[in-house]
Design a protein around this motif. Structure first.
Motif, mmCIF file in Angstrom:
data_model
loop_
_atom_site.group_PDB
_atom_site.id
_atom_site.type_symbol
_atom_site.label_atom_id
_atom_site.label_comp_id
_atom_site.label_asym_id
_atom_site.label_seq_id
_atom_site.Cartn_x
_atom_site.Cartn_y
_atom_site.Cartn_z
ATOM 1 N N PHE A 109 40.502 40.253 26.645
ATOM 2 C CA PHE A 109 41.485 40.268 27.737
ATOM 3 C C PHE A 109 40.834 40.754 29.012
ATOM 4 O O PHE A 109 39.859 41.488 28.996
ATOM 5 N N TYR A 110 41.414 40.301 30.103
ATOM 6 C CA TYR A 110 40.962 40.787 31.402
ATOM 7 C C TYR A 110 42.183 41.003 32.282
ATOM 8 O O TYR A 110 42.995 40.099 32.469
ATOM 9 N N GLU A 111 42.315 42.219 32.813
ATOM 10 C CA GLU A 111 43.458 42.527 33.679
ATOM 11 C C GLU A 111 42.978 42.717 35.109
ATOM 12 O O GLU A 111 42.082 43.512 35.357
ATOM 13 N N ASP A 112 43.563 41.982 36.049
ATOM 14 C CA ASP A 112 43.155 42.166 37.440
ATOM 15 C C ASP A 112 44.008 43.233 38.124
ATOM 16 O O ASP A 112 44.867 43.844 37.508
ATOM 17 N N ILE A 124 47.943 41.098 36.414
ATOM 18 C CA ILE A 124 47.958 39.800 35.746
ATOM 19 C C ILE A 124 46.844 39.795 34.701
ATOM 20 O O ILE A 124 45.700 40.138 34.995
ATOM 21 N N ASP A 134 44.698 37.975 31.634
ATOM 22 C CA ASP A 134 44.242 36.760 30.970
ATOM 23 C C ASP A 134 43.825 37.113 29.565
ATOM 24 O O ASP A 134 43.024 38.032 29.360
ATOM 25 N N VAL A 186 42.305 35.593 25.898
ATOM 26 C CA VAL A 186 41.705 34.482 25.165
ATOM 27 C C VAL A 186 41.689 34.840 23.684
ATOM 28 O O VAL A 186 41.238 35.927 23.309
ATOM 29 N N LYS A 188 44.464 30.207 25.144
ATOM 30 C CA LYS A 188 44.530 31.117 26.290
ATOM 31 C C LYS A 188 45.970 31.289 26.720
ATOM 32 O O LYS A 188 46.773 30.363 26.607
ATOM 33 N N LYS A 229 48.312 33.530 29.989
ATOM 34 C CA LYS A 229 48.280 34.407 31.159
ATOM 35 C C LYS A 229 49.656 35.047 31.256
ATOM 36 O O LYS A 229 50.677 34.391 31.092
ATOM 37 N N GLU A 271 52.072 38.391 33.136
ATOM 38 C CA GLU A 271 52.143 39.400 34.193
ATOM 39 C C GLU A 271 52.912 40.610 33.697
ATOM 40 O O GLU A 271 53.987 40.492 33.118
ATOM 41 N N GLU A 311 51.342 31.455 31.938
ATOM 42 C CA GLU A 311 50.770 30.239 31.359
ATOM 43 C C GLU A 311 50.699 30.419 29.860
ATOM 44 O O GLU A 311 50.235 31.452 29.383
ATOM 45 N N ASN A 312 51.162 29.397 29.127
ATOM 46 C CA ASN A 312 51.093 29.451 27.675
ATOM 47 C C ASN A 312 51.425 28.088 27.104
ATOM 48 O O ASN A 312 52.530 27.592 27.278
#
Lengths: 274, 274
Positions: free
Chosen positions: A144-147, A151, A153, A155, A164, A166, A168, A185-186
């Motif tokens: 995972f990556y959190e900005d 938000i 992401d 994988v 993947k 996305k 929020e 997104e899903n």
DNA sequence: CTAATAGTGTCTATTAGACAGTATGTT
DNA sequence: AACATACTGTCTAATAGACACTATTAG
């Protein structure tokens, strides 16, 4: 006007339980484990990943999408017993760490009918499983990556397939730490299970800091380097060795065993100190 | 063998939702507020108490016992909307802090039929209520004492009536902080609501330390002494002034207003800094 | 003046962060 | 020897606990 009864027996005999339209209840189980990815360089230690178990749906709704294991709560079954039963069927393991996460109950979360679902989080050491998963189930490594804008992401990778999504994190109240999740997104995951996955990841991260929960995912014996890697993969950040060792010092106990053969200094094996 | 459908539409047309026996879903709401007890000595400040709202049941089951406000979830209502609707009816206030606590689902928790109940915790400043509670509802001051064996004595007092119960916190897992509650003594409270009360108290205590949740129970303006008292009454222990002020320093903002008339040095009024 | 609360200064103990260093296996 | 990880020492920064002190009001 409502009739007032003289005794509980009389009341119950008369009671019409069909007054309110009833609904169905399910449980969803988010099973976390740790997997190791072998490194090509013989000297490097295996890279740890966090992984979750998912099942492919073979019928509608959400046919061919992936979902968390789960099922209906039986009318004569305690809610908290349902995930135990389902885990037993799915993984053939008792005595797993289980905790209730959150109850999701949007009106439209299941197109068939009204279903409310309580999600649970389970932690296991995958290596203790007798690899007899049902054939539509698979382990997915999760990264995972959190900005900075909350938000995230995600994988998921089961070796053959990468999926993947996305999502929020929306702070529900200024005053607290409660988030709700908005799926941005899903394509590949059924129901509201992306939100369940996120809830579980947040819970696991938090509990890592103030409980001993992590040892439910560890084998009996482990090195401190391995334990540290598990912490790092859950928290999504590197930790400094001395700080880490101070923190876990009184949770673990050194054994006389060592792990050798790594092309570097061997390390003592530790076990959880209760 | 299960039929495999060619489309989701076809599947849904055919779907028989009566396959599993359905059940009823309710929500229970634990509403916390702070009350003040006037001191006979004019110099002493009012003593703060934590209080919760309970309703007297006027029919079976549990006739004449006290319970938390709550009600059935409508078949066309989102789960999280049910407590909002019920609070609006019960206290005539919108925009209250609400969070889901836990879903209780023992088979025998309601003698009428199978009911699963999701509990919510609400926090309000009681002084903002327009005192039009329904006539079977009352605020109970709550005091508790926990001994070294995790046995907790609770006393609820609504001015006319004192009710007591005793409950044991049982550590469910060695590795974590999850407790289940075993009711040892209880004559006056309906359903499994003693467990709901304890869950909420534990949650509130924990969140006090790492969120700004407390300000949902405070008026717009308050002195730091009052805020400290609220912390103390929730945590069940005294705090040292300088330490407390350091901790909340960047959560509050000093205003130009002061509270006078207390027979001692006046204090500045503060407000929550978002 | 007195009781009571408001508010601050400061010392100490504890904990967290950072970095550098030493130790020891395999190839 | 070289690399990779194991493990420790120690300095510094930040935080928490404790206590003592000063400030200011109503009666």
């Amino acid at each position: 006007m409502e009739k007032v009864y003289k005794s509980e027996e009389e009341f119950l005999k008369d009671y019409d339980s069909s007054m309110y339209e009833k609904l169905s209840m399910t449980v969803d189980i988010l099973i976390f484990s740790i997997s190791s990815e072998e490194e090509s360089n013989y000297r490097k230690t295996d890279k740890k990943k966090m992984s979750i178990l998912m099942c492919k749906r073979d019928n509608y709704p959400f046919k061919d999408k992936w979902c968390l294991p789960g099922g209906f709560v039986d009318i004569k079954e305690n809610l908290d017993d349902a995930p135990i039963r389902i885990l037993k069927n799915e993984t053939n393991i008792d005595n797993i760490y289980l905790e209730q996460l959150y109850t999701f109950g949007s009106v439209d979360r299941d197109p068939r009918m009204r279903v409310i679902s309580t999600s649970y989080m389970a932690l296991i050491d995958k290596n203790r499983l007798n690899n007899n998963l049902s054939k539509n189930a698979a382990w997915f490594d999760i990264t995972f990556y959190e900005d900075k804008n909350n938000i995230i992401d995600i994988v998921l990778d089961n070796g053959n397939e990468k999926i993947k999504f996305k999502i929020e994190k929306i702070l529900r109240e200024k005053t607290t730490d409660r988030y709700s999740f908005k799926i941005l997104e899903n394509k590949d995951i059924a129901f509201d299970h992306p939100s369940v996955i996120l809830s579980g990841m947040e819970r696991l991260k938090n509990k890592l800091e103030y409980t001993d929960i992590v040892f439910n995912m560890m084998p009996e014996l482990f090195t401190l380097g391995e334990l540290q890697q598990v912490y790092e993969v859950i928290l999504g950040k590197k930790l400094l060795d001395p700080a880490f060792r101070r923190i876990i010092a009184n949770k673990v106990e050194k054994t006389k065993f060592m792990k050798t053969g790594g092309g570097h200094r061997p390390s003592y094996l530790f076990k959880y100190k209760k």
